[in-house]
Design a protein around this motif. Structure first.
Motif, PDB file in Angstrom:
ATOM      1  N   LEU A 156      -9.713 -98.545 -65.452  1.00 14.69           N
ATOM      2  CA  LEU A 156      -8.798 -98.922 -64.369  1.00 14.69           C
ATOM      3  C   LEU A 156      -7.745 -99.901 -64.875  1.00 14.69           C
ATOM      4  N   ALA A 157      -8.166-100.885 -65.658  1.00 17.83           N
ATOM      5  CA  ALA A 157      -7.217-101.859 -66.208  1.00 17.83           C
ATOM      6  C   ALA A 157      -6.157-101.162 -67.046  1.00 17.83           C
ATOM      7  N   THR A 158      -6.567-100.215 -67.865  1.00 16.51           N
ATOM      8  CA  THR A 158      -5.622 -99.471 -68.708  1.00 16.51           C
ATOM      9  C   THR A 158      -4.655 -98.660 -67.852  1.00 16.51           C
ATOM     10  N   ARG A 159      -5.171 -97.940 -66.848  1.00 12.09           N
ATOM     11  CA  ARG A 159      -4.299 -97.134 -65.978  1.00 12.09           C
ATOM     12  C   ARG A 159      -3.317 -98.018 -65.203  1.00 12.09           C
ATOM     13  N   GLY A 204       3.800-100.651 -65.922  1.00 10.48           N
ATOM     14  CA  GLY A 204       4.845-100.607 -66.946  1.00 10.48           C
ATOM     15  C   GLY A 204       5.810 -99.460 -66.727  1.00 10.48           C
ATOM     16  N   THR A 205       5.278 -98.300 -66.355  1.00  8.93           N
ATOM     17  CA  THR A 205       6.133 -97.132 -66.109  1.00  8.93           C
ATOM     18  C   THR A 205       7.078 -97.373 -64.943  1.00  8.93           C
ATOM     19  N   VAL A 206       6.573 -97.965 -63.863  1.00  6.60           N
ATOM     20  CA  VAL A 206       7.421 -98.250 -62.697  1.00  6.60           C
ATOM     21  C   VAL A 206       8.498 -99.266 -63.058  1.00  6.60           C
ATOM     22  N   VAL A 207       8.123-100.322 -63.770  1.00  6.76           N
ATOM     23  CA  VAL A 207       9.094-101.352 -64.160  1.00  6.76           C
ATOM     24  C   VAL A 207      10.189-100.741 -65.039  1.00  6.76           C
ATOM     25  N   ARG A 208       9.785 -99.958 -66.030  1.00  7.31           N
ATOM     26  CA  ARG A 208      10.785 -99.333 -66.918  1.00  7.31           C
ATOM     27  C   ARG A 208      11.687 -98.368 -66.155  1.00  7.31           C
ATOM     28  N   ALA A 209      11.124 -97.595 -65.230  1.00  2.00           N
ATOM     29  CA  ALA A 209      11.930 -96.643 -64.452  1.00  2.00           C
ATOM     30  C   ALA A 209      12.946 -97.385 -63.585  1.00  2.00           C
ATOM     31  N   ALA A 210      12.524 -98.458 -62.944  1.00  2.00           N
ATOM     32  CA  ALA A 210      13.445 -99.238 -62.098  1.00  2.00           C
ATOM     33  C   ALA A 210      14.557 -99.839 -62.930  1.00  2.00           C
TER      34      ALA A 210
END
Length: 141
Positions: A7-10, A16-22
């Motif tokens: 869970l921590a890894t996911r 990170g994916t959301v931050v980079r996309a934004a």
């Protein structure tokens, strides 16, 4: 792998994916400028050495970033009160406005995605997740 570790890894990956996309969708400032202005905005004036340490970059690279920001009028330099040979860097009003524009653009991107791609139940779940992430972030303080 332990389920909590998974869970921590996911979570780390998805956040990170959301931050980079934004950032990719909304930021107008280069990443080095954005990060430097962010530190100055949150933590107040500091030296180039302190900024380099915070960003985990070399002093020379941070000096270049500060020079670029100064040329844009996004930061101000003043001599340190304790050592006149050292410059203290502060975010300027213009830099604060540029940073705020990018933060607002990221929030607008997220709000649009939430309106268009999520239903009421999913938005309610994300509201709860947001509270939990804030609680998790407080462990760092």
């Amino acid at each position: 792998m332990d389920p909590v570790d998974e869970l921590a890894t996911r979570l780390r990956q998805s956040i990170g994916t959301v931050v980079r996309a934004a950032r990719q969708a909304a930021d107008s400032l280069p990443a080095a400028h954005q990060t430097t202005l962010g530190f100055l905005h949150r933590e107040g004036p500091m030296t180039i050495a302190e900024l380099a340490r915070r960003r985990a970059v070399k002093h020379q690279g941070q000096s270049r970033t500060v020079a670029e920001l100064a040329e844009l009028g996004y930061v101000d330099r003043r001599a340190s009160d304790t050592d006149r040979r050292v410059s203290v860097i502060a975010i300027s009003d213009r830099g604060g406005q540029a940073l705020q524009r990018d933060m607002d653009a990221r929030a607008d991107w997220l709000a649009t995605a939430l309106r268009e791609d999520f239903d009421d139940d999913e938005r309610a779940l994300l509201e709860r997740v947001s509270e939990l992430l804030e609680r998790l972030a407080r462990r760092a303080h």
